[in-house]
Scaffold this motif. Structure first.
Motif, PDB file in Angstrom:
ATOM      1  N   ALA A 145       7.356  28.356  63.798  1.00  0.00           N
ATOM      2  CA  ALA A 145       7.225  29.695  63.237  1.00  0.00           C
ATOM      3  C   ALA A 145       6.608  29.518  61.863  1.00  0.00           C
ATOM      4  N   SER A 146       5.731  30.443  61.483  1.00  0.00           N
ATOM      5  CA  SER A 146       5.047  30.275  60.200  1.00  0.00           C
ATOM      6  C   SER A 146       4.650  31.639  59.679  1.00  0.00           C
ATOM      7  N   ARG A 147       5.316  32.099  58.632  1.00  0.00           N
ATOM      8  CA  ARG A 147       5.026  33.439  58.113  1.00  0.00           C
ATOM      9  C   ARG A 147       3.767  33.470  57.279  1.00  0.00           C
ATOM     10  N   THR A 148       3.501  32.399  56.536  1.00  0.00           N
ATOM     11  CA  THR A 148       2.325  32.418  55.654  1.00  0.00           C
ATOM     12  C   THR A 148       1.327  31.298  55.978  1.00  0.00           C
ATOM     13  N   GLY A 149       1.476  30.675  57.160  1.00  0.00           N
ATOM     14  CA  GLY A 149       0.433  29.775  57.661  1.00  0.00           C
ATOM     15  C   GLY A 149       0.598  28.306  57.333  1.00  0.00           C
ATOM     16  N   ASN A 150       1.545  27.944  56.464  1.00  0.00           N
ATOM     17  CA  ASN A 150       1.653  26.536  56.061  1.00  0.00           C
ATOM     18  C   ASN A 150       2.197  25.654  57.182  1.00  0.00           C
ATOM     19  N   THR A 151       3.280  26.081  57.786  1.00  0.00           N
ATOM     20  CA  THR A 151       3.888  25.272  58.855  1.00  0.00           C
ATOM     21  C   THR A 151       2.977  25.230  60.077  1.00  0.00           C
ATOM     22  N   ARG A 152       2.191  26.282  60.250  1.00  0.00           N
ATOM     23  CA  ARG A 152       1.221  26.287  61.365  1.00  0.00           C
ATOM     24  C   ARG A 152       0.226  25.131  61.225  1.00  0.00           C
ATOM     25  N   GLY A 163       9.051  27.256  58.134  1.00  0.00           N
ATOM     26  CA  GLY A 163       9.183  27.314  56.684  1.00  0.00           C
ATOM     27  C   GLY A 163      10.644  27.600  56.355  1.00  0.00           C
ATOM     28  N   VAL A 164      10.943  27.727  55.065  1.00  0.00           N
ATOM     29  CA  VAL A 164      12.315  28.069  54.665  1.00  0.00           C
ATOM     30  C   VAL A 164      12.259  29.358  53.854  1.00  0.00           C
ATOM     31  N   TYR A 165      13.116  30.287  54.211  1.00  0.00           N
ATOM     32  CA  TYR A 165      13.110  31.613  53.595  1.00  0.00           C
ATOM     33  C   TYR A 165      14.536  31.926  53.143  1.00  0.00           C
ATOM     34  N   MET A 166      14.715  31.978  51.849  1.00  0.00           N
ATOM     35  CA  MET A 166      16.050  32.180  51.267  1.00  0.00           C
ATOM     36  C   MET A 166      17.038  31.144  51.833  1.00  0.00           C
ATOM     37  N   GLY A 167      16.569  29.921  51.901  1.00  0.00           N
ATOM     38  CA  GLY A 167      17.431  28.821  52.327  1.00  0.00           C
ATOM     39  C   GLY A 167      17.643  28.703  53.824  1.00  0.00           C
ATOM     40  N   ARG A 168      16.936  29.529  54.607  1.00  0.00           N
ATOM     41  CA  ARG A 168      17.176  29.566  56.058  1.00  0.00           C
ATOM     42  C   ARG A 168      15.859  29.441  56.829  1.00  0.00           C
ATOM     43  N   GLY A 222       9.010  20.843  58.685  1.00  0.00           N
ATOM     44  CA  GLY A 222       8.886  22.111  57.978  1.00  0.00           C
ATOM     45  C   GLY A 222       8.160  21.969  56.663  1.00  0.00           C
ATOM     46  N   THR A 223       7.881  23.116  56.075  1.00  0.00           N
ATOM     47  CA  THR A 223       7.303  23.169  54.732  1.00  0.00           C
ATOM     48  C   THR A 223       8.258  23.968  53.846  1.00  0.00           C
ATOM     49  N   TYR A 224       8.121  23.764  52.531  1.00  0.00           N
ATOM     50  CA  TYR A 224       9.099  24.368  51.613  1.00  0.00           C
ATOM     51  C   TYR A 224       8.473  24.609  50.243  1.00  0.00           C
ATOM     52  N   GLY A 225       9.130  25.472  49.489  1.00  0.00           N
ATOM     53  CA  GLY A 225       8.752  25.650  48.094  1.00  0.00           C
ATOM     54  C   GLY A 225       9.558  24.729  47.202  1.00  0.00           C
ATOM     55  N   ALA A 226      10.856  24.657  47.453  1.00  0.00           N
ATOM     56  CA  ALA A 226      11.739  23.868  46.602  1.00  0.00           C
ATOM     57  C   ALA A 226      12.519  22.825  47.390  1.00  0.00           C
ATOM     58  N   GLN A 227      13.069  23.213  48.523  1.00  0.00           N
ATOM     59  CA  GLN A 227      13.935  22.301  49.268  1.00  0.00           C
ATOM     60  C   GLN A 227      13.927  22.698  50.742  1.00  0.00           C
ATOM     61  N   ALA A 228      13.774  21.707  51.615  1.00  0.00           N
ATOM     62  CA  ALA A 228      13.626  21.980  53.052  1.00  0.00           C
ATOM     63  C   ALA A 228      14.987  22.138  53.733  1.00  0.00           C
ATOM     64  N   GLY A 238       4.683  23.544  50.827  1.00  0.00           N
ATOM     65  CA  GLY A 238       3.725  24.518  51.333  1.00  0.00           C
ATOM     66  C   GLY A 238       3.499  25.594  50.271  1.00  0.00           C
ATOM     67  N   ARG A 239       2.263  26.008  50.112  1.00  0.00           N
ATOM     68  CA  ARG A 239       1.947  27.011  49.088  1.00  0.00           C
ATOM     69  C   ARG A 239       2.931  28.178  49.181  1.00  0.00           C
ATOM     70  N   ASP A 240       3.553  28.465  48.057  1.00  0.00           N
ATOM     71  CA  ASP A 240       4.731  29.338  48.061  1.00  0.00           C
ATOM     72  C   ASP A 240       4.371  30.739  47.579  1.00  0.00           C
TER      73      ASP A 240
HETATM   74  C1  LIG Z   1      10.041  35.406  51.225  1.00  0.00           C
HETATM   75  C2  LIG Z   1      10.005  33.919  50.946  1.00  0.00           C
HETATM   76  C3  LIG Z   1      11.176  33.224  50.734  1.00  0.00           C
HETATM   77  C4  LIG Z   1      11.167  31.840  50.455  1.00  0.00           C
HETATM   78  N1  LIG Z   1      12.348  31.180  50.235  1.00  0.00           N
HETATM   79  C5  LIG Z   1      12.328  29.840  49.993  1.00  0.00           C
HETATM   80  C6  LIG Z   1      13.559  29.111  49.780  1.00  0.00           C
HETATM   81  O1  LIG Z   1      14.658  29.658  49.843  1.00  0.00           O
HETATM   82  N2  LIG Z   1      13.478  27.783  49.515  1.00  0.00           N
HETATM   83  C7  LIG Z   1      12.289  27.122  49.447  1.00  0.00           C
HETATM   84  O2  LIG Z   1      12.285  25.922  49.208  1.00  0.00           O
HETATM   85  N3  LIG Z   1      11.103  27.775  49.672  1.00  0.00           N
HETATM   86  C8  LIG Z   1      11.105  29.115  49.937  1.00  0.00           C
HETATM   87  N4  LIG Z   1       9.924  29.780  50.183  1.00  0.00           N
HETATM   88  C9  LIG Z   1       8.663  29.009  50.245  1.00  0.00           C
HETATM   89  C10 LIG Z   1       8.249  28.757  51.691  1.00  0.00           C
HETATM   90  O3  LIG Z   1       9.291  28.146  52.433  1.00  0.00           O
HETATM   91  C11 LIG Z   1       7.031  27.849  51.737  1.00  0.00           C
HETATM   92  O4  LIG Z   1       5.943  28.451  51.082  1.00  0.00           O
HETATM   93  C12 LIG Z   1       6.672  27.505  53.166  1.00  0.00           C
HETATM   94  O5  LIG Z   1       5.561  26.635  53.159  1.00  0.00           O
HETATM   95  C13 LIG Z   1       6.338  28.741  53.995  1.00  0.00           C
HETATM   96  O6  LIG Z   1       6.077  28.340  55.301  1.00  0.00           O
HETATM   97  P1  LIG Z   1       5.107  29.179  56.254  1.00  0.00           P
HETATM   98  O7  LIG Z   1       3.784  29.385  55.540  1.00  0.00           O
HETATM   99  O8  LIG Z   1       4.959  28.320  57.443  1.00  0.00           O
HETATM  100  O9  LIG Z   1       5.779  30.474  56.529  1.00  0.00           O
HETATM  101  C14 LIG Z   1       9.917  31.159  50.432  1.00  0.00           C
HETATM  102  C15 LIG Z   1       8.727  31.867  50.645  1.00  0.00           C
HETATM  103  C16 LIG Z   1       8.747  33.225  50.909  1.00  0.00           C
HETATM  104  C17 LIG Z   1       7.446  33.961  51.133  1.00  0.00           C
END
Ligand SMILES: Cc1cc2nc3c(=O)[nH]c(=O)nc-3n(C[C@H](O)[C@H](O)[C@H](O)COP(=O)(O)O)c2cc1C
Length: 145
Positions: free
Chosen positions: A10-17, A53-58, A82-88, A113-115
Protein backbone atom coordinates in the motif's frame (compact mmCIF):
# COMPACT_ATOMS: atom_id res chain seq x y z
CA UNK A 1 4.78 -26.46 -6.73
CA UNK A 2 4.25 -23.41 -4.53
CA UNK A 3 6.62 -21.02 -6.21
CA UNK A 4 4.79 -17.76 -6.89
CA UNK A 5 6.14 -14.70 -5.15
CA UNK A 6 3.67 -11.92 -4.39
CA UNK A 7 4.59 -8.35 -3.50
CA UNK A 8 1.59 -6.83 -1.70
CA UNK A 9 1.89 -3.14 -0.94
CA UNK A 10 0.00 0.00 0.00
CA UNK A 11 1.39 3.42 -0.82
CA UNK A 12 -0.42 6.70 -0.25
CA UNK A 13 2.24 9.01 -1.65
CA UNK A 14 4.14 6.65 -3.98
CA UNK A 15 7.30 5.94 -1.97
CA UNK A 16 6.59 2.36 -0.95
CA UNK A 17 5.33 1.67 -4.47
CA UNK A 18 8.85 2.41 -5.79
CA UNK A 19 10.34 -0.09 -3.34
CA UNK A 20 7.66 -2.67 -4.22
CA UNK A 21 8.41 -2.25 -7.94
CA UNK A 22 12.13 -2.74 -7.34
CA UNK A 23 11.52 -5.86 -5.22
CA UNK A 24 9.11 -7.37 -7.78
CA UNK A 25 11.66 -6.76 -10.50
CA UNK A 26 14.50 -8.33 -8.47
CA UNK A 27 12.69 -11.57 -7.63
CA UNK A 28 10.17 -11.91 -10.46
CA UNK A 29 7.28 -11.18 -8.10
CA UNK A 30 3.68 -10.24 -8.91
CA UNK A 31 2.64 -6.81 -7.61
CA UNK A 32 -0.61 -6.51 -5.66
CA UNK A 33 -1.76 -3.00 -4.75
CA UNK A 34 -4.00 -3.71 -1.76
CA UNK A 35 -5.72 -0.33 -2.06
CA UNK A 36 -7.20 -1.34 -5.42
CA UNK A 37 -7.30 -5.14 -5.32
CA UNK A 38 -8.81 -6.29 -2.06
CA UNK A 39 -8.90 -9.92 -3.05
CA UNK A 40 -5.69 -11.64 -3.81
CA UNK A 41 -5.29 -15.22 -4.94
CA UNK A 42 -2.56 -16.80 -2.89
CA UNK A 43 -2.91 -20.24 -4.43
CA UNK A 44 0.53 -21.60 -5.25
CA UNK A 45 2.14 -18.70 -3.40
CA UNK A 46 5.44 -19.65 -1.82
CA UNK A 47 6.61 -16.26 -0.63
CA UNK A 48 4.87 -13.03 0.27
CA UNK A 49 6.39 -9.56 0.55
CA UNK A 50 4.27 -7.04 2.44
CA UNK A 51 5.07 -3.33 2.32
CA UNK A 52 3.58 -0.05 3.49
CA UNK A 53 4.38 3.49 4.60
CA UNK A 54 3.77 4.52 8.21
CA UNK A 55 0.97 6.92 9.08
CA UNK A 56 0.72 8.17 12.65
CA UNK A 57 2.79 5.20 13.75
CA UNK A 58 0.60 2.64 11.97
CA UNK A 59 0.33 0.85 8.63
CA UNK A 60 -2.53 1.91 6.36
CA UNK A 61 -6.05 0.72 7.07
CA UNK A 62 -6.14 -0.89 3.61
CA UNK A 63 -3.15 -3.08 4.45
CA UNK A 64 -4.44 -4.04 7.88
CA UNK A 65 -7.76 -5.10 6.32
CA UNK A 66 -5.95 -7.02 3.59
CA UNK A 67 -3.83 -8.95 6.10
CA UNK A 68 -6.78 -9.69 8.38
CA UNK A 69 -8.68 -11.21 5.45
CA UNK A 70 -5.73 -13.12 4.10
CA UNK A 71 -6.03 -16.85 3.78
CA UNK A 72 -2.73 -18.49 3.01
CA UNK A 73 -1.64 -22.02 2.19
CA UNK A 74 0.51 -23.67 4.86
CA UNK A 75 4.23 -23.09 4.60
CA UNK A 76 4.15 -19.62 3.05
CA UNK A 77 6.94 -17.38 4.33
CA UNK A 78 7.00 -13.60 4.28
CA UNK A 79 9.19 -10.54 4.57
CA UNK A 80 8.03 -7.03 5.42
CA UNK A 81 9.27 -3.72 4.06
CA UNK A 82 8.38 -0.07 4.22
CA UNK A 83 9.29 3.57 3.99
CA UNK A 84 9.13 6.13 6.78
CA UNK A 85 9.65 9.72 7.77
CA UNK A 86 11.04 9.11 11.24
CA UNK A 87 10.66 5.48 12.30
CA UNK A 88 9.37 2.37 10.53
CA UNK A 89 6.97 1.36 13.28
CA UNK A 90 4.55 -0.17 10.78
CA UNK A 91 6.88 -3.14 10.33
CA UNK A 92 6.16 -4.42 13.84
CA UNK A 93 2.41 -4.35 13.18
CA UNK A 94 2.75 -5.97 9.75
CA UNK A 95 4.95 -8.73 11.21
CA UNK A 96 2.51 -9.37 14.04
CA UNK A 97 -0.49 -9.61 11.69
CA UNK A 98 1.36 -12.09 9.50
CA UNK A 99 2.52 -14.17 12.45
CA UNK A 100 -1.07 -14.32 13.70
CA UNK A 101 -1.86 -16.10 10.41
CA UNK A 102 0.88 -18.63 11.08
CA UNK A 103 3.22 -17.07 8.54
CA UNK A 104 6.92 -16.98 9.37
CA UNK A 105 8.44 -13.52 8.82
CA UNK A 106 12.03 -14.09 7.77
CA UNK A 107 13.35 -10.57 7.21
CA UNK A 108 12.51 -6.87 7.12
CA UNK A 109 13.69 -3.77 5.23
CA UNK A 110 12.98 -0.07 5.59
CA UNK A 111 14.29 3.14 4.05
CA UNK A 112 13.28 6.81 4.27
CA UNK A 113 10.55 8.10 1.97
CA UNK A 114 9.84 11.72 1.05
CA UNK A 115 7.55 12.85 3.82
CA UNK A 116 4.51 14.88 2.79
CA UNK A 117 3.44 15.14 6.42
CA UNK A 118 6.51 17.37 6.64
CA UNK A 119 5.37 19.22 3.47
CA UNK A 120 7.76 17.18 1.32
CA UNK A 121 10.79 18.85 2.92
CA UNK A 122 12.03 15.74 4.71
CA UNK A 123 13.85 13.02 2.70
CA UNK A 124 13.51 14.67 -0.71
CA UNK A 125 14.51 12.22 -3.42
CA UNK A 126 14.06 9.15 -1.21
CA UNK A 127 13.80 6.33 -1.85
CA UNK A 128 16.81 6.88 -4.11
CA UNK A 129 18.76 4.49 -6.34
CA UNK A 130 20.87 3.24 -3.40
CA UNK A 131 17.72 2.57 -1.36
CA UNK A 132 16.23 0.57 -4.22
CA UNK A 133 19.43 -1.43 -4.69
CA UNK A 134 19.44 -2.24 -0.97
CA UNK A 135 15.78 -3.27 -1.21
CA UNK A 136 16.61 -5.62 -4.07
CA UNK A 137 19.48 -7.20 -2.12
CA UNK A 138 17.12 -7.69 0.84
CA UNK A 139 14.51 -9.29 -1.43
CA UNK A 140 16.95 -11.75 -3.00
CA UNK A 141 18.24 -12.70 0.46
CA UNK A 142 14.73 -13.17 1.81
CA UNK A 143 13.51 -15.53 -0.91
CA UNK A 144 16.82 -17.40 -0.97
CA UNK A 145 17.09 -17.99 2.75
C1 LIG B 1 -0.46 11.69 6.93
C2 LIG B 1 0.96 11.18 7.12
C3 LIG B 1 1.34 10.64 8.33
C4 LIG B 1 2.65 10.17 8.54
N1 LIG B 1 3.00 9.65 9.76
C5 LIG B 1 4.27 9.18 9.95
C6 LIG B 1 4.67 8.60 11.21
O1 LIG B 1 3.88 8.49 12.15
N2 LIG B 1 5.95 8.18 11.35
C7 LIG B 1 6.86 8.27 10.34
O2 LIG B 1 8.00 7.86 10.53
N3 LIG B 1 6.51 8.78 9.12
C8 LIG B 1 5.24 9.24 8.91
N4 LIG B 1 4.87 9.74 7.68
C9 LIG B 1 5.84 9.70 6.57
C10 LIG B 1 5.54 8.53 5.63
O3 LIG B 1 5.47 7.30 6.33
C11 LIG B 1 6.63 8.42 4.57
O4 LIG B 1 6.68 9.59 3.79
C12 LIG B 1 6.40 7.20 3.70
O5 LIG B 1 7.45 7.12 2.75
C13 LIG B 1 5.06 7.26 2.96
O6 LIG B 1 4.91 6.08 2.23
P1 LIG B 1 4.03 6.04 0.90
O7 LIG B 1 4.51 7.13 -0.04
O8 LIG B 1 4.30 4.69 0.36
O9 LIG B 1 2.62 6.26 1.30
C14 LIG B 1 3.58 10.24 7.47
C15 LIG B 1 3.19 10.79 6.24
C16 LIG B 1 1.90 11.25 6.04
C17 LIG B 1 1.51 11.84 4.71
Amino acid sequence: MANRTLVAFASRTGNTRKVADAIAHAVGGELVDVRTSLHCDLAQAGFLFVGDGVYMGRPSRAMVRFLQRLSVPAGVKAAVFGTYGAQAKQLDVLSRLLQEKGIEVVDRFACPGRDWFALGLLHRGRPNADDLRAAQAFARRAVGG
